[in-house]
Scaffold this motif. Structure first.
Motif, mmCIF file in Angstrom:
data_model
loop_
_atom_site.group_PDB
_atom_site.id
_atom_site.type_symbol
_atom_site.label_atom_id
_atom_site.label_comp_id
_atom_site.label_asym_id
_atom_site.label_seq_id
_atom_site.Cartn_x
_atom_site.Cartn_y
_atom_site.Cartn_z
ATOM 1 N N LEU A 51 -6.687 10.378 -4.876
ATOM 2 C CA LEU A 51 -6.248 11.053 -3.657
ATOM 3 C C LEU A 51 -7.096 10.644 -2.459
ATOM 4 N N SER A 52 -8.390 10.341 -2.685
ATOM 5 C CA SER A 52 -9.233 9.880 -1.584
ATOM 6 C C SER A 52 -8.752 8.525 -1.065
ATOM 7 N N ILE A 53 -8.402 7.624 -1.993
ATOM 8 C CA ILE A 53 -7.871 6.316 -1.591
ATOM 9 C C ILE A 53 -6.540 6.501 -0.866
ATOM 10 N N THR A 54 -5.673 7.380 -1.398
ATOM 11 C CA THR A 54 -4.377 7.644 -0.770
ATOM 12 C C THR A 54 -4.547 8.142 0.657
ATOM 13 N N SER A 55 -5.457 9.104 0.859
ATOM 14 C CA SER A 55 -5.711 9.646 2.195
ATOM 15 C C SER A 55 -6.218 8.566 3.145
ATOM 16 N N GLY A 56 -7.159 7.737 2.644
ATOM 17 C CA GLY A 56 -7.709 6.672 3.488
ATOM 18 C C GLY A 56 -6.672 5.649 3.897
ATOM 19 N N LEU A 57 -5.780 5.257 2.961
ATOM 20 C CA LEU A 57 -4.741 4.278 3.274
ATOM 21 C C LEU A 57 -3.774 4.831 4.326
ATOM 22 N N ILE A 58 -3.398 6.105 4.187
ATOM 23 C CA ILE A 58 -2.464 6.705 5.159
ATOM 24 C C ILE A 58 -3.083 6.745 6.548
ATOM 25 N N GLU A 59 -4.352 7.102 6.641
ATOM 26 C CA GLU A 59 -5.026 7.146 7.940
ATOM 27 C C GLU A 59 -5.096 5.760 8.572
ATOM 28 N N LEU A 60 -5.385 4.725 7.744
ATOM 29 C CA LEU A 60 -5.457 3.355 8.275
ATOM 30 C C LEU A 60 -4.100 2.885 8.796
ATOM 31 N N MET A 61 -3.012 3.435 8.265
ATOM 32 C CA MET A 61 -1.670 3.046 8.729
ATOM 33 C C MET A 61 -1.164 3.964 9.848
ATOM 34 N N ARG A 83 0.817 -1.206 0.000
ATOM 35 C CA ARG A 83 0.000 0.000 0.000
ATOM 36 C C ARG A 83 0.861 1.272 0.000
ATOM 37 N N LEU A 84 2.041 1.203 0.612
ATOM 38 C CA LEU A 84 2.936 2.359 0.578
ATOM 39 C C LEU A 84 3.374 2.643 -0.864
ATOM 40 N N ARG A 85 3.650 1.580 -1.630
ATOM 41 C CA ARG A 85 3.982 1.768 -3.058
ATOM 42 C C ARG A 85 2.799 2.399 -3.799
ATOM 43 N N GLN A 86 1.575 1.933 -3.478
ATOM 44 C CA GLN A 86 0.381 2.477 -4.122
ATOM 45 C C GLN A 86 0.228 3.961 -3.820
#
Length: 558
Positions: free
Chosen positions: A517-527, A443-446
């Motif tokens: 960008l919405s997916i990116t923001s959500g993934l960062i928050e989950l981590m 997910r970090l690569r994504q």
């Protein structure tokens, strides 16, 4: 003298007629290649056979010629024609220098070349050949056209020469070389008839060339007669019968395989989209109902918090509107590639299109299928993030190794976007000390890919850079910086909202579905991190995000 015996009389009459016919019927001397299947070659019984041979024999029938066929190597065929020991070469590729040496017929067909590779080899696609930084061995028949094409294609290609195409394919099948470039029809025929089951062709056909019949320069009467005969074979359907006899089964097998693959992709896409749409719609309805109930309770119990409740209510209304926005936006995003798939699939069913057009339409169907699949992946990701059902594999990750490995990927993206003039750079901290972050590496690569691809998309001049800083406290900060268009101040607060598109129309005509960008923001928050942006209109943007620092002494993972 009168023959008394009736049998002797009949024999004499027959002999006379045969002499008369042989004296008036023109003889066309044809010299053909002894080893160029399936066009012209000698079979196991020693007979010359092939597509060209059947075509010449049919010419003889419709034009009233006796056909005399001899076989020889290519150099002898050319010599016989020049020395008037032959009248016709039944198959020859058009080249500039041959226009001054031969009279050439109208094209029999357009021949393409193709790359053949091993199923388990290190070359799996045409892209592997043009992007490889390692030396690749390509097998070819010693031809100036093929040499020049490969030299222009890549400087990392080393050529292996063979005396005929069959020996080259056998060499490739045995594990020698990385690929072979040869005429596609020839390759498919040899692979099938010699049971070389570990070989296949990859990529779209290359090097289209007209394939013609040839006579000696100046013999215009004969070439005109040949053209007349070819026209008759076309009009009567005899040409199609001969073509299907030699190439039909090969092309049908490939066409059926591609049609099956296209059908499965389209059906799968439709099913997944329906499931994703229904699931996401139900999720939104439940969320709106839950938020509305919470708001009503708060209004009743907390009169003093009216302002806060009003904001929550507006958020619930926006969520309800999101359902309509989702359906409208997805309808547009899905319709565009789906129309392309349906439209070009219908064109593929047209029996009158050429083979080159058919290959082109099939490539467009594949490209638009990939667009739909990427859209489906985004829908599934945003749905899982919203439902808190996305599973992450959090582990200590070395950002220096991960980001440096991604640099070639982004350089390839620049090439695809035709923006190789941009300066792309990876900027690690000067002092690293092997600091690790807690993240899901995939997910970090994504996340980094989404941000860098966006930066490339909205930057026409200048640079794109990415990297991270030395750890501060319990977090490591990452950045993606560009010198692009920048973001207007009034859009900075909504840039991470779902379906928000950065494109300004004149800068980007294909800005996407607005989910990246919405997916990116959500993934960062989950981590356990956060994301923010700094931008100045006309000067560029910097996207920042932080991730937790892994501290070995605290055993953070437990």
């Amino acid at each position: 003298m009168i023959f008394r015996n009736p049998r002797i009389t009949l024999f004499a009459i027959s002999l006379f007629l045969a002499c008369q016919v042989s004296a008036t019927t023109p003889v066309l001397r044809v010299t053909c290649d002894e080893s160029y299947p399936p066009f012209q070659y000698v079979d196991q019984s020693g007979k010359p056979v092939g597509f060209d041979i059947d075509l010449v024999k049919s010419l003889g029938v419709v034009m009233g010629w006796d056909i005399e066929i001899n076989t020889a190597p290519w150099y002898k065929m050319v010599s016989d024609l020049e020395n008037n020991q032959a009248d016709l070469i039944p198959g020859m590729y058009v080249k500039a220098d041959r226009l001054t040496t031969y009279e050439l017929s109208t094209p029999i067909l357009v021949s393409f070349h193709s790359f053949f590779v091993r199923n388990n080899g290190r070359v799996r696609s045409y892209n592997d050949i043009i992007t490889s930084t390692d030396k690749l061995s390509i097998i070819i028949y010693n031809s100036q056209v093929l040499r020049e094409y490969l030299e222009q294609l890549s400087p990392n290609i080393q050529m292996i020469y063979v005396e005929n195409n069959l020996k080259g394919l056998q060499l490739l099948a045995s594990g020698k070389g990385d690929a072979m470039l040869l005429p596609k029809h020839v390759g498919m025929f040899l692979v099938e008839n010699n049971k070389l089951t570990n070989l296949k062709s990859v990529g779209l056909p290359v090097l289209p060339r007209d394939y013609v019949m040839a006579v000696k320069k100046g013999n215009t009467d004969l070439i005109n007669e040949v053209n007349k005969g070819l026209a008759i074979l076309q009009e009567t359907g005899q040409y199609d019968e001969i073509y299907n006899k030699w190439f039909g089964s090969l092309e049908r097998d490939q066409s059926l395989s591609k049609w099956l693959r296209i059908t499965l992709v389209v059906v799968g896409i439709v099913l997944v989209l329906l499931i994703a749409s229904v699931g996401y719609s139900r999720l939104l309805r439940r969320q709106v109902k839950r938020n509305t109930m919470e708001l009503n309770l708060k209004i009743q119990e907390l009169a003093e918090a009216q302002e806060q409740l009003q904001e929550e209510k507006e958020r619930a209304v926006r969520t309800d509107r999101l359902k309509s926005a989702f359906l409208a936006n997805m309808s547009h995003e899905i319709r565009t590639p789906m129309n392309a798939i349906i439209g070009f699939s219908e064109l593929l069913a047209d029996p009158d299109i050429t083979r080159s057009e058919r290959e082109y339409y099939q490539s467009l169907v594949n490209v638009n299928s990939e667009v739909l699949l990427n859209l489906i992946n985004d829908i599934i990701d945003i749905s899982k993030i919203e439902a808190r059902q996305l599973t992450l594999r959090i582990e200590p990750t070395d950002p220096s190794v991960l980001l440096s490995d991604m640099l070639p990927v982004f350089q390839h993206e620049l090439k695809n976007k035709r923006k190789e003039h941009l300066i792309l750079s990876y900027l690690p901290p000067e002092w690293n000390n092997e600091q690790l972050v807690l993240s899901d590496p995939h997910r970090l690569r994504q996340i980094v890919t989404n941000l860098v691809v966006n930066a490339i998309k909205f930057t026409n001049e200048g640079f794109v850079s990415f990297g991270f800083l030395r750890a501060e406290g319990d977090a490591v900060k990452f950045f993606v910086r560009d010198s692009g268009y920048g973001i207007p101040p009034d859009k900075l607060e909504t840039v991470f909202d779902r379906f928000h598109q950065l494109g300004q129309g004149k800068h980007d005509k294909q800005s996407g579905a607005g989910l990246g960008l919405s997916i990116t923001s959500g993934l960062i928050e989950l981590m356990g991190g956060k994301i923010w942006v700094e931008s100045e209109l006309g000067k560029g943007s910097t996207f920042w995000f932080s991730l937790p620092l892994y501290k070995k002494d605290l055993n953070t993972l437990n």
